[in-house]
Design an enzyme around this catalytic site. Structure first.
Site, PDB file in Angstrom:
ATOM      1  N   TYR A 155       0.828  -1.267  -0.068  1.00 41.17           N
ATOM      2  CA  TYR A 155       0.062  -0.006   0.011  1.00 41.17           C
ATOM      3  C   TYR A 155       0.809   1.278  -0.028  1.00 41.17           C
ATOM      4  O   TYR A 155       0.652   2.165  -0.682  1.00 41.17           O
ATOM      5  CB  TYR A 155      -0.780  -0.069   1.350  1.00 41.17           C
ATOM      6  CG  TYR A 155      -1.766   1.008   1.414  1.00 41.17           C
ATOM      7  CD1 TYR A 155      -2.856   1.414   0.711  1.00 41.17           C
ATOM      8  CD2 TYR A 155      -1.581   2.116   2.467  1.00 41.17           C
ATOM      9  CE1 TYR A 155      -3.582   2.473   0.848  1.00 41.17           C
ATOM     10  CE2 TYR A 155      -2.185   3.003   2.752  1.00 41.17           C
ATOM     11  CZ  TYR A 155      -3.547   3.330   2.069  1.00 41.17           C
ATOM     12  OH  TYR A 155      -4.244   4.310   2.206  1.00 41.17           O
ATOM     13  N   LYS A 159       1.053   4.126  -2.740  1.00 40.91           N
ATOM     14  CA  LYS A 159       0.863   5.644  -2.486  1.00 40.91           C
ATOM     15  C   LYS A 159       2.064   6.374  -3.007  1.00 40.91           C
ATOM     16  O   LYS A 159       1.840   7.658  -3.308  1.00 40.91           O
ATOM     17  CB  LYS A 159       0.331   5.533  -1.061  1.00 40.91           C
ATOM     18  CG  LYS A 159      -1.056   4.953  -0.886  1.00 40.91           C
ATOM     19  CD  LYS A 159      -2.193   5.664  -1.815  1.00 40.91           C
ATOM     20  CE  LYS A 159      -3.468   5.522  -1.285  1.00 40.91           C
ATOM     21  NZ  LYS A 159      -4.514   5.866  -1.862  1.00 40.91           N
TER      22      LYS A 159
HETATM   23  N1  LIG Z   1      -8.881   7.036   6.065  1.00 44.02           N
HETATM   24  C1  LIG Z   1      -7.641   7.575   6.125  1.00 44.02           C
HETATM   25  O1  LIG Z   1      -7.371   7.696   7.527  1.00 44.02           O
HETATM   26  C2  LIG Z   1      -6.922   7.575   5.044  1.00 44.02           C
HETATM   27  C3  LIG Z   1      -5.395   7.367   5.327  1.00 44.02           C
HETATM   28  C4  LIG Z   1      -4.603   7.582   4.408  1.00 44.02           C
HETATM   29  C5  LIG Z   1      -4.922   7.416   3.022  1.00 44.02           C
HETATM   30  N2  LIG Z   1      -6.193   7.128   2.740  1.00 44.02           N
HETATM   31  C6  LIG Z   1      -6.770   7.119   1.486  1.00 44.02           C
HETATM   32  O2  LIG Z   1      -7.985   7.953   1.074  1.00 44.02           O
HETATM   33  C7  LIG Z   1      -8.786   7.624   0.061  1.00 44.02           C
HETATM   34  C8  LIG Z   1     -10.140   7.178   0.305  1.00 44.02           C
HETATM   35  O3  LIG Z   1      -9.962   6.342   1.857  1.00 44.02           O
HETATM   36  P1  LIG Z   1     -11.459   6.332   2.722  1.00 44.02           P
HETATM   37  O4  LIG Z   1     -10.649   6.149   3.981  1.00 44.02           O
HETATM   38  O5  LIG Z   1     -12.320   7.358   2.337  1.00 44.02           O
HETATM   39  O6  LIG Z   1     -11.873   4.614   2.216  1.00 44.02           O
HETATM   40  P2  LIG Z   1     -13.616   4.226   2.075  1.00 44.02           P
HETATM   41  O7  LIG Z   1     -13.321   2.562   1.890  1.00 44.02           O
HETATM   42  O8  LIG Z   1     -14.223   4.854   3.120  1.00 44.02           O
HETATM   43  O9  LIG Z   1     -13.772   4.629   0.631  1.00 44.02           O
HETATM   44  C9  LIG Z   1     -13.246   4.002  -0.546  1.00 44.02           C
HETATM   45  C10 LIG Z   1     -14.106   3.992  -1.710  1.00 44.02           C
HETATM   46  O10 LIG Z   1     -13.392   3.698  -2.899  1.00 44.02           O
HETATM   47  C11 LIG Z   1     -14.202   2.682  -3.573  1.00 44.02           C
HETATM   48  N3  LIG Z   1     -13.372   1.883  -4.344  1.00 44.02           N
HETATM   49  C12 LIG Z   1     -12.202   0.929  -3.776  1.00 44.02           C
HETATM   50  N4  LIG Z   1     -11.924   0.281  -4.917  1.00 44.02           N
HETATM   51  C13 LIG Z   1     -12.461   0.865  -6.099  1.00 44.02           C
HETATM   52  C14 LIG Z   1     -12.121   0.413  -7.257  1.00 44.02           C
HETATM   53  N5  LIG Z   1     -11.308  -0.471  -7.807  1.00 44.02           N
HETATM   54  N6  LIG Z   1     -12.870   1.175  -8.308  1.00 44.02           N
HETATM   55  C15 LIG Z   1     -13.747   2.223  -7.813  1.00 44.02           C
HETATM   56  N7  LIG Z   1     -13.987   2.428  -6.612  1.00 44.02           N
HETATM   57  C16 LIG Z   1     -13.455   1.849  -5.586  1.00 44.02           C
HETATM   58  C17 LIG Z   1     -14.808   2.064  -2.474  1.00 44.02           C
HETATM   59  O11 LIG Z   1     -15.997   1.584  -2.878  1.00 44.02           O
HETATM   60  C18 LIG Z   1     -15.300   3.297  -1.432  1.00 44.02           C
HETATM   61  O12 LIG Z   1     -16.610   3.681  -1.719  1.00 44.02           O
HETATM   62  C19 LIG Z   1      -8.074   6.115  -0.379  1.00 44.02           C
HETATM   63  O13 LIG Z   1      -7.391   6.099  -1.498  1.00 44.02           O
HETATM   64  C20 LIG Z   1      -7.260   6.032   0.894  1.00 44.02           C
HETATM   65  O14 LIG Z   1      -6.198   4.924   0.590  1.00 44.02           O
HETATM   66  C21 LIG Z   1      -7.443   7.206   3.886  1.00 44.02           C
END
Ligand SMILES: NC(=O)c1ccc[n+]([C@@H]2O[C@H](COP(=O)([O-])OP(=O)(O)OC[C@H]3O[C@@H](n4cnc5c(N)ncnc54)[C@H](O)[C@@H]3O)[C@@H](O)[C@H]2O)c1
Length: 251
Positions: A155, A159
């Protein structure tokens, strides 16, 4: 805030968490929002909620790893709303495993969704932006790209690729009036984070909060507000940046 009149914004991963909040913020700023997700139910739910709040949104279903599906989805958005001038890539998956236990399939899927999916969506959107002589791309990366992630190296590597892609596209498309930035979240309360906590991969909120100078976790809206700023005219001199929104963690 220097809002532009009703541009078309496409948000991948718009059906949940950070993407969902971003759809709401961009719609509140007057943009027409395409809520792209692989999950039709969540894309539909978010588009409906945006409409209920007085905004304009339309659901569009695609898995970002599938180039043909991405191209078809972007074409559908152009037909519905017009050329895409704001792209936010929030679709992502995070899997935890010790390095020696990562299967080739897991490695590949993690790169496919987080990095190659971002590549597909940028290639699909940039022609609209170059034609307009204006564009905004905001990629959601991760603090794991800044500090590493011993229990999610695939991951973090994906990223890290996103950060490098954002910087590279910023250089390549600056002459076309397109800015490209990335936001590396950390400790944002979303379904992804809650699932990682439930599975024991991340500590509970009170422990996580101790590592954050402001003393608490962030909300999806905290990220969405920064995305919406980076998508505005006011942010026109900001490009190629890793824009930290993390409660004061100096990374
Ligand atoms: N929440 C955190 O603290 C955090 C930290 C670091 C990075 N992120 C990044 O932020 C972004 C959003 O994460 P989040 O926490 O809102 O997660 P989340 O799981 O709530 O939302 C992710 C969304 O992406 C969609 N998705 C996943 N794979 C997909 C695909 N192949 N095609 C289309 N849609 C797809 C899912 O259905 C979901 O609706 C991600 O890229 C995640 O890696 C989040």
């Amino acid at each position: 805030m220097g809002w532009l009149d009703e541009q078309v914004a496409l948000v991948t991963g718009g059906g949940s968490g950070i993407g969902e909040a971003t759809c709401h913020h961009l719609a509140e700023g007057g943009h027409r929002v395409a809520v792209l997700d692989r999950d039709p139910e969540s894309a539909g739910r978010v588009a409906k909620a945006v409409g209920h709040d007085g905004g304009q949104a339309s659901p569009v279903v695609a898995d970002v790893t599938d180039r043909a599906a991405v191209d078809a989805a972007f074409a559908e958005v152009r037909r519905t709303f017009g050329p895409i001038e704001i792209l936010v890539t929030s679709a992502g998956v995070c899997r935890f495993a010790a390095f020696e236990d990562i299967t080739v399939d897991d490695w590949q899927r993690t790169l496919d969704v987080n990095l190659t999916g971002t590549f597909h969506c940028c290639q699909a959107a940039i022609p609209d932006m170059t034609a307009a002589g204006w564009g905004r791309i905001v990629m959601i990366s991760s603090s794991s790209a800044q500090r590493g992630a011993g229990r999610a190296p695939h991951y973090a590597a994906a990223k890290g690729g996103v950060v490098a892609l954002a910087k590279s596209l910023a250089l390549a498309y600056a002459p076309h009036g397109i800015t490209v930035n990335n936001i590396p979240p950390s400790g944002i309360e979303t379904p992804m984070q809650h699932e990682a906590q439930a599975d024991g991969h991340l500590p509970p909120n009170d422990v996580m909060a101790k590592a954050i100078p402001l003393g608490h976790l962030g909300t999806p809206s905290d990220i969405a507000a920064a995305v919406t700023f980076l998508a505005s005219d006011d942010a026109g001199f900001i490009t190629g940046q890793t824009f930290g929104v993390n409660g004061g963690q100096v990374l």
